[in-house]
Design a protein around this motif. Sequence first.
Motif, short mmCIF file in Angstrom:
data_model
loop_
_atom_site.label_atom_id
_atom_site.label_comp_id
_atom_site.label_asym_id
_atom_site.label_seq_id
_atom_site.Cartn_x
_atom_site.Cartn_y
_atom_site.Cartn_z
N LYS A 1 76.56 54.55 45.15
CA LYS A 1 77.93 54.76 44.68
C LYS A 1 78.94 54.20 45.67
O LYS A 1 79.97 53.63 45.28
N ALA A 2 78.64 54.34 46.95
CA ALA A 2 79.53 53.81 47.98
C ALA A 2 79.55 52.28 47.93
O ALA A 2 80.61 51.66 48.10
N ARG A 3 78.41 51.68 47.66
CA ARG A 3 78.37 50.21 47.57
C ARG A 3 79.15 49.72 46.34
O ARG A 3 79.86 48.71 46.43
N TYR A 4 78.99 50.40 45.23
CA TYR A 4 79.77 50.02 44.04
C TYR A 4 81.27 50.13 44.34
O TYR A 4 82.07 49.27 43.95
N LYS A 5 81.64 51.20 45.04
CA LYS A 5 83.05 51.41 45.37
C LYS A 5 83.55 50.30 46.29
O LYS A 5 84.67 49.78 46.10
N ASP A 6 82.74 49.93 47.28
CA ASP A 6 83.12 48.84 48.18
C ASP A 6 83.35 47.54 47.39
O ASP A 6 84.31 46.81 47.64
#
Length: 299
Positions: A165-170
């Motif tokens: 989820k953090a990578r998608y957000k980035d």
Amino acid sequence: MNLSDVIDMCRVPADKKVKLKDLHTSWDGGDSVTESSRRDEAKQLLQEDVHHLESAQELLYASRSWSVLVIFQAMDAAGKDGTIAHVMSGINPQGCEVFSFKQPSAEELDHNFLWRCSKALPERGRIGIFNRSYYEEVLVVKVHPEYLANQRIPGANPGKKSFWKARYKDINMFERHLVRNGTQIVKFFLNVSKDEQKRRFLARIDDPSKNWKFSAADVAERAHWNEYMSAYEDMLNATSTKYAPWYVVPADQKPTAHLLVAQILSNTIHKLGLKSPELIPSQHEALIEAKAKLEAEGA
């Protein structure tokens, strides 16, 4: 079903989830025409759209206000290289550049996962094409989380949903930043079926002139088909936004895929509302003076 309807069908909505199993890998036009007729029609329409794309690219280059980033993601043998070659066949090479991202180098692994693609972003007035991209970091790395160890990220745990989820957000924040600063993004997932991939692999093996295109690693990755489909589905749902949409293009018939990509890309550039640069009075006067001098040469 007309072409504009198919384009709308291809676009992944930003406000609801999609299931890859519900999306098409082929498109027959929704009528009773033969495959040969449909292929010929697609090739003819592609030539028209290539001309439209050429004029759109010229206006993009002249205005120098926007750049366009085109991203292609797909399973092996889905036709990324061929699509790029056919669709961009009429584009001025000075206004377009293609980057193919392979396994990251040691230097690239020493930076964040967006770094190597950031260096290749298109200048204003140009089209940049990414054959694979930073999205590999939520695809192949998700299917093979052991690759993450090479990145040496403190506290990284690919076993937790929060990591992805953090990578998608980035990615979403990165793309939002690009659009805000004048880089329009359009993303294509060439959706090929497992049966069609098998047919293309066998064709590469049986044709000596195409043997170089085949790698045993392609078959090894095919064994992870379901895992990849899950990763692609998560990626599409998490990163298709209004400002940087994903289009899932049926890729079992190559001419149709080429046509859809050309149409979508041309429409994307035209919607930017670009205009040819307007001359200020002094520049206009200089043109008149230059014309007079040139005409006087023949007197």
